[in-house]
Design an enzyme around this catalytic site. Structure first.
Site, PDB file in Angstrom:
ATOM      1  CB  ALA A  12      -3.489  12.511   5.839  1.00 28.28           C
ATOM      2  CD  GLN A  13      -2.185  16.175  12.296  1.00 27.49           C
ATOM      3  OE1 GLN A  13      -1.592  17.000  12.975  1.00 27.49           O
ATOM      4  NE2 GLN A  13      -3.494  16.183  12.192  1.00 27.49           N
TER       5      GLN A  13
ATOM      6  CG  ASP B 179      -7.420   4.896   6.455  1.00 21.65           C
ATOM      7  OD1 ASP B 179      -7.015   5.827   7.166  1.00 21.65           O
ATOM      8  OD2 ASP B 179      -7.876   5.061   5.305  1.00 21.65           O
TER       9      ASP B 179
ATOM     10  N   GLY C 122       0.827  -1.203   0.000  1.00 23.25           N
ATOM     11  CA  GLY C 122       0.000   0.000   0.000  1.00 23.25           C
ATOM     12  C   GLY C 122       0.856   1.244   0.000  1.00 23.25           C
ATOM     13  CB  ALA C 123       2.063   3.481  -2.440  1.00 21.47           C
ATOM     14  N   GLY C 124      -0.205   4.467   0.340  1.00 19.40           N
ATOM     15  CA  GLY C 124      -0.914   5.643   0.849  1.00 19.40           C
ATOM     16  C   GLY C 124       0.033   6.474   1.699  1.00 19.40           C
ATOM     17  CE1 TYR C 125      -1.616  12.253   2.765  1.00 14.24           C
ATOM     18  CE2 TYR C 125      -3.462  10.735   2.648  1.00 14.24           C
ATOM     19  CZ  TYR C 125      -2.922  11.968   2.394  1.00 14.24           C
ATOM     20  OH  TYR C 125      -3.656  12.921   1.769  1.00 14.24           O
TER      21      TYR C 125
ATOM     22  CD  GLU D   2     -11.794  18.883   3.773  1.00 14.36           C
ATOM     23  OE1 GLU D   2     -11.351  17.799   3.368  1.00 14.36           O
ATOM     24  OE2 GLU D   2     -11.057  19.806   4.188  1.00 14.36           O
TER      25      GLU D   2
END
Lengths: 398, 398
Positions: A313-314, A296, A10-13, A169
């Site tokens: 994300a933080q 997540d 997985g290349a998320g945050y 948003e």
């Protein structure tokens, strides 16, 4: 003895920051690092509401992975994870199998529909590049179609389920875009309806009530009608049926009401609740000394309020950095250097469309243009962390 | 005695040129001129294949009528014609009725489906701004959807029925656009299929065979597969079934195979064949001394080959000018000044996409960039005729 194999899925945050920090920390002979992702790009999840509404091109919300990582140090495989086999220490991909000594799981979330009928079949999700491109085109398509079927006002009715970060948003951006769409397709703006339906009594839970009121006020002025304290009972081909029995006819329902962890984690026999693993202080999965969970799929309790931290994300980025640091210590056989993970919440800003936002940074409550500016700073800071100045210049919005 | 009432219904090529020439020729006290149109803009039908394919914005293919006409001389009504009552000398609109002494009918065409089952329900037509905007969005929407349903290759299959001007020009543009769409939506170009299905044995009937071969060759190189001598037997929700029994699964079928005149003309009791009226030498409807027919509803025989002239923009404009001239003569009681209408075919150019075209101008056969340039000159000349230099500068493509 050959160098240990580190596999990041997985290349998320979380995954990307793990990979970047590992490639920076470790010498090329200390480990073989492999990163697997189902796309050859990384996308910036916190910005996806913009391409979904069509206020930003989706290419600005993604970065080619090969531009981020050093291919000499990190081997990238574009493939989809099918199964994690913890006993055999390997991961099955669609096209091959990859062995590991250490595994970092950053597989991201799946939508949580809470069993609401029809949501899976008929509602969109703001999930990835493919889904937001689909939403954007779906919206434009229905404006175009409306001109040929002027009785179908459901084509111009948009329902967003859920009033969390993503839902709010997205509504801010969509409300900004509506006047432009009306002009483009010669549609009377009075015919367009935007609804936000939320089962709980407030929008943006966790935010200060003063900021929440500000946000609701701004969005109402932009044309959003809120239906709070009202659950969606069913989503159909024609729209949504609310808990009150009311039906809203709508060709476009976007569900932002919840996420859960990845089901591959549970399928691997790792103990999880709705796909989220209650990790130890070093982000390791219980009973698996060589499996780290970031993003997540990781569940961490905020002991001040005895509730889980929301998956942001933080925190995912901080986890990626922490895992990379601890893994280096483990590989170098310096376990006393390992550091427990502790989230550091620097601030939270929710955008409400062009020039408007609410946020908390430190102890300060921010609204309006200042908050919107802070949001941009946060976005640019992220680009800087993963790609330095060149990426900021290429993808940043000023 | 009050000034005679001239009513022009339809602001296509014929109607607009009639109105412009009448306002130029007649003094304001010589006639009361009224122009009725269902949109407040005039659109440039010969360019609609471009916004349909998405290679040009639709606003470049339309002009606000109020910018073209002199409101002091021509009264414009935005409304839809419901009925022509020839005996009462009035036209019923959706919102009012308008009386006339002289009527100019320029109501344009309707699609002719030759009874082919399902075409009306499932096929698109390149007919007006609303329909081409719809086609463009439909195409993009299906590229976006494909990414989430990768088994649906019918989303990437496009069938154009008919190989006349509109079909061929649309295919040229669409073929140009496909690589860009593939890039935008991360789609493998090899998965995209473009078909042209035509019942007759050749494309672009009436063109020199050498030019036809050139056109086919260019389009084949761009990826178009021709199925000539094959009728469409049925259009369904899933695509088309050909006369050979073959089925092409396609989410996008565009029918360009034929047009007929407007059914309101027949409904008015004016003698017509498929909505086209065999007009006299002054473009008057048989038995109606005060009704002129211009454009797609007028049928004129080319006596050299004893077949009707095809309904083109070129002829419609010449008809508009002729009617205006003759009407002025009639109103001024100078019938001997009236001139019989004689089409003057200056040239015909068919675009094949960016930088490619075929054409005949005078006795010259043109192909390639020269023909494409000629096409641009023709388009600019039209803008000049209706709106002068300012319109050329605003809408022209150089």
């Amino acid at each position: 003895m050959s160098a240990p194999k580190i596999l990041i899925i997985g290349a998320g945050y979380g995954g990307v920051v793990s990979a970047l920090n590992l490639q920076k920390t470790l010498h090329y002979n200390e480990a073989q690092i492999t990163l697997v992702n189902n796309n050859d790009y990384h996308y910036i999840t916190t910005e996806l509401h913009q391409p979904a509404a069509g206020t930003m091109h989706h290419d600005r919300a993604r970065v080619n992975i090969k531009e981020l990582i050093d291919s000499k140090k990190v081997h990238f495989i574009k493939d989809t994870v099918v199964e994690i086999k913890t006993e055999e220490q390997k991961v099955v991909l669609q096209n091959e199998e990859v062995e590991y000594d250490y595994l970092i799981v950053g597989l991201g979330s799946e939508p949580e529909t809470f069993g609401i009928k029809g949501l899976k079949e008929y509602a969109f999700g703001i999930r990835n590049i493919n889904s937001v491109r689909h939403i954007k085109q779906h919206i434009e398509y229905h404006f175009a179609k409306f001109r040929n079927e002027p009785e179908r006002t459901d084509y111009l009715t948009f329902v967003v389920g859920g009033a969390g970060f993503t839902g709010i948003e997205f509504l801010g951006e969509l409300a900004d875009r509506i006047p432009k769409l009306c002009k483009e397709y010669d549609v009377d703006p009075k015919l367009v309806k935007l609804y936000n339906v939320e089962a709980s009594p407030t929008v943006l839970p966790g935010f200060d009530p003063e900021l929440v009121n500000y946000a609701v006020d701004i969005l109402e002025k932009k044309g959003v009608e809120f239906k709070l304290n009202v659950p969606i009972q069913e989503c159909t081909e024609d729209g949504v049926i609310l808990g009150t029995g009311e039906e809203i006819k709508s060709a476009t329902v976007v569900w932002t009401g919840g996420v859960r962890g990845n089901s591959l984690v549970e399928a691997a026999g790792i103990e999880a609740m709705r796909g989220r693993v209650k990790v130890d202080e070093y982000l390791k999965a219980p009973g698996h000394e060589n499996i780290f969970i970031v993003g997540d799929c990781a569940l961490i309790i905020n002991e001040e309020i005895n509730r889980p931290y929301p998956p942001t994300a933080q925190i995912a980025m901080q986890q990626g950095a922490n895992v990379a640091y601890n893994l280096a210590a483990m590989i170098r056989n310096q376990p006393r250097l390992m550091r427990a993970f502790k989230p550091e919440i620097k601030g939270t800003v929710a955008s409400l469309g062009n020039g408007e936002a609410i946020g908390v940074v430190g102890n300060m409550k921010l609204t309006g243009p200042i908050a919107a500016l802070m949001k941009k700073v946060i976005d640019l800071r992220y680009l800087f962390i993963i790609g330095g100045i060149p990426l900021v210049l290429r993808k940043g919005r000023f």
